[in-house]
Design a protein around this motif. Structure first.
Motif, PDB file in Angstrom:
ATOM      1  N   ARG A   9       0.834  -1.211   0.000  1.00 25.87           N
ATOM      2  CA  ARG A   9       0.000   0.000   0.000  1.00 25.87           C
ATOM      3  C   ARG A   9       0.876   1.271   0.000  1.00 25.87           C
ATOM      4  NH1 ARG A   9      -5.509   1.632   1.588  1.00 25.87           N
ATOM      5  NH2 ARG A   9      -5.761  -0.349   0.550  1.00 25.87           N
ATOM      6  N   ASP A  51      -9.558   2.334   0.326  1.00 22.05           N
ATOM      7  CA  ASP A  51      -8.696   2.509  -0.854  1.00 22.05           C
ATOM      8  C   ASP A  51      -7.713   3.652  -0.615  1.00 22.05           C
ATOM      9  OD1 ASP A  51     -10.230   0.564  -1.924  1.00 22.05           O
ATOM     10  OD2 ASP A  51     -11.040   1.751  -3.583  1.00 22.05           O
ATOM     11  N   TYR A  52      -6.634   3.671  -1.399  1.00 28.18           N
ATOM     12  CA  TYR A  52      -5.622   4.703  -1.164  1.00 28.18           C
ATOM     13  C   TYR A  52      -5.796   5.927  -2.061  1.00 28.18           C
ATOM     14  CZ  TYR A  52      -3.392   2.773  -5.332  1.00 28.18           C
ATOM     15  OH  TYR A  52      -3.141   2.351  -6.610  1.00 28.18           O
ATOM     16  N   HIS A  53      -6.705   5.864  -3.031  1.00 28.45           N
ATOM     17  CA  HIS A  53      -6.805   6.965  -3.993  1.00 28.45           C
ATOM     18  C   HIS A  53      -8.017   7.864  -3.743  1.00 28.45           C
ATOM     19  CE1 HIS A  53      -9.656   4.111  -5.386  1.00 28.45           C
ATOM     20  NE2 HIS A  53      -9.957   4.777  -6.484  1.00 28.45           N
TER      21      HIS A  53
END
Ligand code: NAD
Length: 481
Positions: free
Chosen positions: A104, A445-447
């Motif tokens: 991640r 999520d990372y976005h």
């Protein structure tokens, strides 16, 4: 010989007078390393280095920043197994979770490498004839970062990557309990070609180096993740300093997962068990309050216990382990204290809660599930931060929503239902920053933006393109043509 890890100041590795031992919670005989315990002087040197580096870095072009962040991402991703192993060894989450978190961090750097090339502004006509208006974003300056122990690489990554992408200089103080992953991350970024002083690492105690960072007049902003009580001190220090500092706080949670009578039982149990107990329940987004409608209550509790019977608590690095140890003795004491409080308040311990012995000495705790609890009990109101969850029985959706929102926190909230009407209503009316339908409250999520409301968060969101609200400042320029 135990390896000694130093602080990074002005591009050089600097030893400190003191060091602390980083201990593996799965095996307290295993010392991960000795990590420098910085001083106030070292923190002042780090801020001075960041200040000296800022004029050139803030004017560096997007291509230069893109290349450094992309190179860092490539190395993190190429080494994610090794970094994940280090993370699991020092923090106690399972190897799969450790590798996932390291991956991640690599993805976050790739995302913000792209963001370097996407920064834009606006040019619009003024209301005054002959005048033009430009709206641009500039770096904020020197950003101080203070991070917790439970996501030792992802949280430093999701603060450092956007700060650098938007042209800021950084001084980071990671959690003193678990500094190894942050050290490895900083080493990778520095070797990716970052000019000296742009990123500085000072490890050590919050009350010493953390305080020095908060009080330093040359620091423009603080991004903090940790407990509510420390967060409050951070905000007070930022407001009372002169000039005031921009501040972002990500803090605790008491996240509700609502299970309605019409829920798919399998989905609900999976969301509850993984959300409440995985990563040893040491997640700000953990599903620690299970609010369950009366018609499904008994079947849900029974199925959760069946699922928990198959969960293996053991050494984080062992294959087959589902849940690793608690991070240290003081967190284990806190978990046991809350288990006792819940019993004393009249909660029924339906499963677990025992300290476990394994091959190696570690802080092993069987996941605890309480039933017969109310939302007024301390177990429902205070963050335990361990593998402890409680079930609250409710009569209908309206009561479930009321209780879900009846909390000082507001980070994440979930609902398990097959009713589109209930899911849609919950998404609109939940007072949490993140809402999950048929999913655990943890796992994001990372976005896209991350953050909460009420006592969980303060200031701009983290992650995704929204991170620019923290790491840039807007300028409006007028020109007579
Ligand atoms: P903590 O508040 O004890 O420590 C966090 C950081 O603050 C550490 O680096 C610590 O050294 C530093 N610190 C402590 N006292 C300080 C002081 N007086 N001045 C400056 N710095 C100081 O939190 P923790 O135990 O490391 O982490 C657990 C907490 O973090 C939980 O409450 C959890 O919910 C929260 N958390 C929140 C998020 C989120 O994004 N909302 C994510 C992860 C963890």
């Amino acid at each position: 010989m135990t390896e000694m890890f130093k602080n990074l100041i002005a591009g050089e590795w600097a030893s400190a007078g003191n060091a602390s031992r980083n201990i593996n919670p799965s095996n307290t005989n295993d010392v991960v390393g000795e990590y420098a315990q910085g001083s106030v002087e070292q923190m002042n040197d780090a801020v001075a280095a960041a200040k000296a580096a800022f004029p050139a870095w803030s004017r560096s072009g997007p291509q230069e920043r893109y290349e450094i962040l992309k190179k860092a991402s490539d190395e993190i991703l190429a080494r994610k197994e090794e970094l994940g192993r280090l993370l699991s060894r020092e923090e106690g989450k399972t190897l799969a979770e450790g590798i996932g978190e390291a991956g991640r961090a690599g993805q976050i750097f790739a995302f913000f490498a792209g963001e370097c090339l996407r920064l834009s502004g606006e040019a619009i006509p003024s209301v005054r004839p002959g005048v033009g208006v430009e709206i641009t974003r500039e770096p904020v300056g020197i950003i101080g970062m203070i991070t917790p122990w439970n996501f030792p690489i992802a949280i430093p990554a999701w603060k450092i990557a956007p700060a650098l992408a938007y042209g800021n200089c950084v001084v980071i103080k990671p959690a003193d309990l678990v500094p190894g992953s942050a050290w490895a991350l900083v080493d990778i970024i520095q070797r990716a070609g970052l000019p000296k002083g742009v990123l500085n690492l000072v490890m050590g105690r919050g009350s010493v180096v953390g305080q020095a960072l908060l009080q330093h007049k040359d620091v423009h902003a603080i991004s903090f993740t940790g407990s509510v009580s420390t967060g409050r001190k951070v905000a007070e220090a930022c407001i009372s300093s002169s000039p005031m500092k921009k501040v972002q706080l990500e803090m605790g949670g008491k996240n509700p997962l609502v299970v309605l009578d019409d829920a798919d039982l399998k989905i609900a149990v999976e969301a509850a068990v993984t959300g409440a107990y995985f990563s040893t329940g040491q997640r700000c987004t953990a599903s620690s309050r299970l609010i369950v409608q009366a018609g499904i209550h008994d079947r849900f509790v029974e199925a959760c216990i069946e699922r928990l019977k198959g969960v293996v608590v053991d050494d984080a690095l062992k294959s087959g382990t589902h849940i690793g140890p608690v991070v240290d003795q003081s967190q284990l004491d806190q978990d046991l204290k809350y288990i006792q409080i819940a019993k004393d308040e009249g909660g029924k311990l339906a499963w677990g809660g025992e300290v476990l012995k394994r091959e190696t000495p570690g802080f092993y705790l069987q996941p605890a599930l309480f039933t017969e609890t109310t939302n007024a009990m301390r177990i429902s109101r205070e963050e335990v931060f361990g593998p402890v969850a409680n079930v609250i029985r409710v009569k209908d959706y309206e009561e479930a929503l009321t209780l879900a929102n009846d909390t000082e926190f507001g980070l994440s909230a979930g609902i398990c239902t097959t009713s589109l009407k209930a899911a849609t209503h919950f998404k609109r009316n939940s007072e949490a920053g993140m809402v999950m339908v048929n999913l655990a409250t943890a796992g994001v999520d990372y976005h896209v933006p991350f953050g909460g409301r009420k006592g969980s968060s303060y200031g701009p969101r983290e992650q995704g393109a929204y991170a620019k609200e923290m790491y840039t400042t807007v300028k409006t320029a007028y020109t007579l043509a």
